[in-house]
Scaffold this motif. Structure first.
Motif, PDB file in Angstrom:
ATOM      1  N   GLY A 115     -13.951   8.186 -35.213  1.00 17.94           N
ATOM      2  CA  GLY A 115     -14.096   7.450 -36.451  1.00 17.94           C
ATOM      3  C   GLY A 115     -14.332   8.297 -37.680  1.00 17.94           C
ATOM      4  N   LYS A 116     -14.274   9.605 -37.524  1.00 18.81           N
ATOM      5  CA  LYS A 116     -14.532  10.496 -38.655  1.00 18.81           C
ATOM      6  C   LYS A 116     -13.322  11.383 -38.921  1.00 18.81           C
ATOM      7  CE  LYS A 116     -19.546  10.688 -38.211  1.00 18.81           C
ATOM      8  NZ  LYS A 116     -20.741  11.571 -38.180  1.00 18.81           N
ATOM      9  N   LYS A 117     -13.287  11.968 -40.106  1.00 16.00           N
ATOM     10  CA  LYS A 117     -12.210  12.878 -40.459  1.00 16.00           C
ATOM     11  C   LYS A 117     -12.408  14.226 -39.766  1.00 16.00           C
ATOM     12  CE  LYS A 117     -11.352  10.920 -45.050  1.00 16.00           C
ATOM     13  NZ  LYS A 117     -11.307  11.204 -46.510  1.00 16.00           N
ATOM     14  N   ARG A 118     -11.317  14.931 -39.572  1.00 19.18           N
ATOM     15  CA  ARG A 118     -11.401  16.264 -39.018  1.00 19.18           C
ATOM     16  C   ARG A 118     -12.081  17.169 -40.043  1.00 19.18           C
ATOM     17  NH1 ARG A 118      -6.236  18.532 -35.856  1.00 19.18           N
ATOM     18  NH2 ARG A 118      -6.527  16.391 -35.077  1.00 19.18           N
ATOM     19  N   GLU A 119     -13.022  17.982 -39.556  1.00 20.86           N
ATOM     20  CA  GLU A 119     -13.801  18.806 -40.479  1.00 20.86           C
ATOM     21  C   GLU A 119     -13.807  20.259 -40.048  1.00 20.86           C
ATOM     22  OE1 GLU A 119     -17.866  17.466 -40.522  1.00 20.86           O
ATOM     23  OE2 GLU A 119     -18.256  18.137 -38.470  1.00 20.86           O
ATOM     24  N   PHE A 120     -13.969  21.112 -41.038  1.00 20.71           N
ATOM     25  CA  PHE A 120     -14.029  22.552 -40.815  1.00 20.71           C
ATOM     26  C   PHE A 120     -15.307  22.922 -40.068  1.00 20.71           C
ATOM     27  CE2 PHE A 120     -13.599  26.988 -41.577  1.00 20.71           C
ATOM     28  CZ  PHE A 120     -14.833  27.459 -41.982  1.00 20.71           C
ATOM     29  N   VAL A 121     -15.170  23.881 -39.127  1.00 17.06           N
ATOM     30  CA  VAL A 121     -16.324  24.400 -38.405  1.00 17.06           C
ATOM     31  C   VAL A 121     -16.523  25.886 -38.707  1.00 17.06           C
ATOM     32  CG1 VAL A 121     -17.308  24.858 -36.123  1.00 17.06           C
ATOM     33  CG2 VAL A 121     -16.064  22.717 -36.549  1.00 17.06           C
ATOM     34  N   ALA A 122     -15.471  26.687 -38.489  1.00 16.79           N
ATOM     35  CA  ALA A 122     -15.594  28.128 -38.680  1.00 16.79           C
ATOM     36  C   ALA A 122     -14.206  28.734 -38.815  1.00 16.79           C
ATOM     37  CB  ALA A 122     -16.327  28.772 -37.511  1.00 16.79           C
TER      38      ALA A 122
ATOM     39  N   ALA B 180     -19.278  26.305 -41.491  1.00 15.40           N
ATOM     40  CA  ALA B 180     -19.819  25.110 -42.126  1.00 15.40           C
ATOM     41  C   ALA B 180     -21.337  25.197 -42.094  1.00 15.40           C
ATOM     42  CB  ALA B 180     -19.340  23.875 -41.371  1.00 15.40           C
ATOM     43  N   ASP B 181     -21.970  24.618 -43.088  1.00 18.47           N
ATOM     44  CA  ASP B 181     -23.433  24.661 -43.151  1.00 18.47           C
ATOM     45  C   ASP B 181     -24.062  24.041 -41.914  1.00 18.47           C
ATOM     46  OD1 ASP B 181     -23.698  24.110 -46.754  1.00 18.47           O
ATOM     47  OD2 ASP B 181     -23.380  25.938 -45.580  1.00 18.47           O
TER      48      ASP B 181
ATOM     49  N   VAL C  42     -23.290  24.218 -38.871  1.00 19.48           N
ATOM     50  CA  VAL C  42     -23.280  25.018 -37.648  1.00 19.48           C
ATOM     51  C   VAL C  42     -23.770  26.445 -37.881  1.00 19.48           C
ATOM     52  CG1 VAL C  42     -21.333  23.662 -36.809  1.00 19.48           C
ATOM     53  CG2 VAL C  42     -20.907  25.898 -37.856  1.00 19.48           C
ATOM     54  N   LYS C  43     -24.025  26.803 -39.122  1.00 22.78           N
ATOM     55  CA  LYS C  43     -24.433  28.166 -39.446  1.00 22.78           C
ATOM     56  C   LYS C  43     -25.718  28.524 -38.702  1.00 22.78           C
ATOM     57  CE  LYS C  43     -23.270  29.018 -43.573  1.00 22.78           C
ATOM     58  NZ  LYS C  43     -23.211  29.044 -45.050  1.00 22.78           N
ATOM     59  N   GLY C  44     -25.704  29.684 -38.073  1.00 21.40           N
ATOM     60  CA  GLY C  44     -26.860  30.123 -37.320  1.00 21.40           C
ATOM     61  C   GLY C  44     -26.858  29.680 -35.868  1.00 21.40           C
ATOM     62  N   ARG C  45     -25.977  28.747 -35.522  1.00 22.39           N
ATOM     63  CA  ARG C  45     -25.885  28.261 -34.142  1.00 22.39           C
ATOM     64  C   ARG C  45     -24.549  28.622 -33.491  1.00 22.39           C
ATOM     65  NH1 ARG C  45     -25.809  22.964 -33.170  1.00 22.39           N
ATOM     66  NH2 ARG C  45     -24.867  22.407 -35.168  1.00 22.39           N
ATOM     67  N   PHE C  46     -23.486  28.624 -34.272  1.00 24.11           N
ATOM     68  CA  PHE C  46     -22.143  28.910 -33.754  1.00 24.11           C
ATOM     69  C   PHE C  46     -21.701  30.296 -34.220  1.00 24.11           C
ATOM     70  CE2 PHE C  46     -20.410  24.259 -33.431  1.00 24.11           C
ATOM     71  CZ  PHE C  46     -21.539  23.900 -32.702  1.00 24.11           C
ATOM     72  N   THR C  47     -20.877  30.936 -33.392  1.00 25.26           N
ATOM     73  CA  THR C  47     -20.306  32.229 -33.742  1.00 25.26           C
ATOM     74  C   THR C  47     -18.827  32.244 -33.392  1.00 25.26           C
ATOM     75  OG1 THR C  47     -22.412  33.348 -33.292  1.00 25.26           O
ATOM     76  CG2 THR C  47     -20.439  34.719 -33.417  1.00 25.26           C
ATOM     77  N   ILE C  48     -18.011  32.566 -34.375  1.00 23.46           N
ATOM     78  CA  ILE C  48     -16.581  32.703 -34.134  1.00 23.46           C
ATOM     79  C   ILE C  48     -16.260  34.188 -33.953  1.00 23.46           C
ATOM     80  CG2 ILE C  48     -16.019  32.810 -36.607  1.00 23.46           C
ATOM     81  CD1 ILE C  48     -13.415  31.285 -35.951  1.00 23.46           C
ATOM     82  N   SER C  49     -15.356  34.469 -33.032  1.00 25.09           N
ATOM     83  CA  SER C  49     -14.941  35.844 -32.795  1.00 25.09           C
ATOM     84  C   SER C  49     -13.499  35.830 -32.290  1.00 25.09           C
ATOM     85  CB  SER C  49     -15.866  36.534 -31.785  1.00 25.09           C
ATOM     86  OG  SER C  49     -15.811  35.870 -30.527  1.00 25.09           O
ATOM     87  N   ARG C  50     -12.921  36.998 -32.186  1.00 24.41           N
ATOM     88  CA  ARG C  50     -11.544  37.064 -31.694  1.00 24.41           C
ATOM     89  C   ARG C  50     -11.308  38.363 -30.961  1.00 24.41           C
ATOM     90  NH1 ARG C  50      -7.894  36.252 -36.679  1.00 24.41           N
ATOM     91  NH2 ARG C  50      -6.199  36.647 -35.184  1.00 24.41           N
TER      92      ARG C  50
END
Length: 124
Positions: A42-49, A61-62, A64-72
């Protein structure tokens, strides 16, 4: 045709962790910035990282900051999203996407190829 395949979703209790992976089929993966987005019912797709092509710069995104980590890992054509301290409000389908347009990193229109998504459910 570029293919992005997410994996690693599942059911986890609040406070738990998950690591999502997104494997890309293209050889030029390392040329592109990549992003993670999510969409709750029921919600719009939103940016995470997002992460730049070489991995030097990341954005979050505010919420998830401090909880999520993106890497490659460009040698494996894979981008990751490490999610810690998960909350019920993190429940959503998570998508990875390739950024190709000159728009902002948090704008969906800046991304062209998308994966099929992986479900993350956080129970309270």
């Amino acid at each position: 045709q570029v293919q992005l395949v997410e994996s690693g979703g599942g059911l986890v209790q609040a406070g738990g962790s998950l690591r999502l992976s997104c494997a890309a089929s293209e050889r030029t993966f390392s040329n592109y910035d990549m992003g993670w987005f999510r969409q709750a019912p029921g919600k719009k797709r939103e940016f995470v990282a997002s992460i730049t092509w070489g991995g030097a710069t990341t954005y979050y995104a505010d919420s998830v900051k401090g909880r999520f980590t993106i890497s490659r890992d460009n040698a494996k054509n894979t981008v990751y999203l490490q999610m810690n301290s998960l909350k019920p409000e993190d429940t959503a389908v998570y998508y990875c996407a390739r950024r190709v347009h000159s728009g902002t990193y948090y704008d969906l229109r800046s991304y062209d190829y998308w994966g099929q998504g992986t479900q993350v459910t956080v129970s309270s």
